[in-house]
Design an enzyme around this catalytic site. Structure first.
Site, PDB file in Angstrom:
ATOM      1  N   HIS A  51       0.837  -1.204   0.000  1.00 62.63           N
ATOM      2  CA  HIS A  51       0.000   0.000   0.000  1.00 62.63           C
ATOM      3  C   HIS A  51       0.874   1.257   0.000  1.00 62.63           C
ATOM      4  O   HIS A  51       0.556   2.250  -0.654  1.00 62.63           O
ATOM      5  CB  HIS A  51      -0.946   0.017   1.207  1.00 62.63           C
ATOM      6  CG  HIS A  51      -1.812  -1.212   1.297  1.00 62.63           C
ATOM      7  ND1 HIS A  51      -2.466  -1.577   2.438  1.00 62.63           N
ATOM      8  CD2 HIS A  51      -2.110  -2.164   0.373  1.00 62.63           C
ATOM      9  CE1 HIS A  51      -3.127  -2.711   2.218  1.00 62.63           C
ATOM     10  NE2 HIS A  51      -2.923  -3.085   0.976  1.00 62.63           N
ATOM     11  N   HIS A  77      -9.366  -2.293  -4.470  1.00 62.56           N
ATOM     12  CA  HIS A  77      -8.238  -2.578  -3.590  1.00 62.56           C
ATOM     13  C   HIS A  77      -7.267  -3.568  -4.219  1.00 62.56           C
ATOM     14  O   HIS A  77      -6.053  -3.448  -4.050  1.00 62.56           O
ATOM     15  CB  HIS A  77      -8.678  -3.083  -2.212  1.00 62.56           C
ATOM     16  CG  HIS A  77      -7.500  -3.229  -1.303  1.00 62.56           C
ATOM     17  ND1 HIS A  77      -6.940  -2.155  -0.650  1.00 62.56           N
ATOM     18  CD2 HIS A  77      -6.708  -4.299  -1.034  1.00 62.56           C
ATOM     19  CE1 HIS A  77      -5.868  -2.563   0.001  1.00 62.56           C
ATOM     20  NE2 HIS A  77      -5.701  -3.859  -0.207  1.00 62.56           N
ATOM     21  N   ASP A 105      -3.279  -3.049  -4.710  1.00 64.29           N
ATOM     22  CA  ASP A 105      -2.209  -4.014  -4.403  1.00 64.29           C
ATOM     23  C   ASP A 105      -1.323  -4.245  -5.629  1.00 64.29           C
ATOM     24  O   ASP A 105      -0.095  -4.296  -5.521  1.00 64.29           O
ATOM     25  CB  ASP A 105      -2.810  -5.365  -3.987  1.00 64.29           C
ATOM     26  CG  ASP A 105      -3.328  -5.372  -2.555  1.00 64.29           C
ATOM     27  OD1 ASP A 105      -2.924  -4.507  -1.755  1.00 64.29           O
ATOM     28  OD2 ASP A 105      -4.136  -6.269  -2.240  1.00 64.29           O
ATOM     29  N   HIS A 140      -0.133 -11.203  -4.646  1.00 67.96           N
ATOM     30  CA  HIS A 140       1.255 -10.745  -4.525  1.00 67.96           C
ATOM     31  C   HIS A 140       2.250 -11.703  -5.175  1.00 67.96           C
ATOM     32  O   HIS A 140       3.233 -11.276  -5.768  1.00 67.96           O
ATOM     33  CB  HIS A 140       1.616 -10.554  -3.053  1.00 67.96           C
ATOM     34  CG  HIS A 140       0.713  -9.584  -2.367  1.00 67.96           C
ATOM     35  ND1 HIS A 140       0.514  -8.296  -2.813  1.00 67.96           N
ATOM     36  CD2 HIS A 140      -0.073  -9.720  -1.269  1.00 67.96           C
ATOM     37  CE1 HIS A 140      -0.347  -7.686  -2.018  1.00 67.96           C
ATOM     38  NE2 HIS A 140      -0.716  -8.525  -1.076  1.00 67.96           N
TER      39      HIS A 140
HETATM   40 ZN   LIG Z   1      -3.791  -4.725   0.062  1.00 69.15          ZN
END
Ligand SMILES: [Zn+2]
Length: 275
Positions: A74, A228, A232, A255
């Protein structure tokens, strides 16, 4: 649109708690002449770069010489939106604070500090050839384009379901910055049992109940959850070290895949050019 290397115009601090440790942590932001964003923890300088990423299970964690900093995504997204390319972030704990679960407070801090511009450029990475990574039913690909253009699809149980969103010019997509992280109600107990998310609460995450959002205030945007995931991805892409220009299509990415995409991109210098 920034063209040159930049740093913050003055020093500032931000304090909050780590999502997983539940411990207070303070970040001190310092201007940097050298190119890139780096953390300093326990005296070790850790570049916030894809090749320093050591764990992607719960968040993006970077590590070097026995020191690590987690949940950098973030904050990295806030640097991207602020147009900051060079900065040193001193941190007194192993996890970046979660704050409200979005990039909003980081972005505000940077905005207030202001931007200082250096004469050097070399901040943009233009994708020259399509690169793609896949894992089970998740995938993410990037191809040549003249802005950062992201199309994201997520799929969760109801009441979220399948959500898709396209942001054609990410540099100016401000609704992404304050969209919060989220979790499914049934996952909270398992996460807490594993000794994680000690700092988690309705103040820093959207919790998805069986029929509705648990948070009394509801969502900030109708598409806050997919927003969101885009946040990311922007944060993870900024660990390339550059402002990427390319058209990204992502399906249930996270991720781990985001990091694999960058490794694939950098594996062949003909995939991109820097200017
Ligand atoms: Zn996040």
């Amino acid at each position: 649109m920034i063209k040159r290397q930049t740093t913050i115009n003055r020093i500032f601090k931000i304090t909050g708690i780590g999502l997983h440790t539940g411990q207070p942590v303070t970040l001190e932001f310092l201007p940097r002449r050298e190119f890139g964003i780096a953390f300093v923890f326990k005296g070790v300088t850790i570049p916030a770069r894809y090749d320093m990423v050591a764990d992607t299970r719960l968040s993006t964690l970077i590590a070097s010489e026995g020191a690590s900093v987690s949940t950098v995504e973030h904050l990295m997204a806030a640097f991207y939106f602020s147009g900051i390319t060079n900065c040193l972030v001193y941190i007194d704990g192993p996890e970046v604070p979660i704050l409200d679960g979005s990039a909003w407070e980081f972005y505000q801090g940077m905005w207030k500090a202001g931007v200082y511009e250096f004469p050097e450029n070399g901040v943009y990475l233009k994708v020259q050839r399509q690169v793609e990574v896949t894992l089970n039913d998740a995938w993410v690909r990037i191809k040549p384009h003249n802005t950062l253009d992201i199309t994201m699809t997520i799929e969760f149980r109801q009441p979220v379901g399948k959500q898709k969103k396209r942001v054609s010019d990410v540099e100016n997509a401000f609704a992404i910055i304050n969209s919060r992280t989220f979790t499914l109600l049934e996952e909270i107990e398992a996460i807490k049992k594993a000794g994680l998310a000690k700092g988690g609460s309705l103040d820093n995450a959207v919790v998805i109940g069986m029929d509705d959002i648990v948070n009394p205030q509801g969502l900030r945007y109708r598409k806050e959850l997919v927003n969101h995931k885009i946040l990311d991805l922007i944060g993870d892409l900024y660990t390339s070290g550059y402002r990427i220009m390319g058209k990204v299509e992502a399906h249930k990415t996270g991720h781990h895949l985001n990091n694999l995409l960058l490794k694939e991109l950098f594996s062949d210098p003909s995939n991109y050019s820097i200017y």
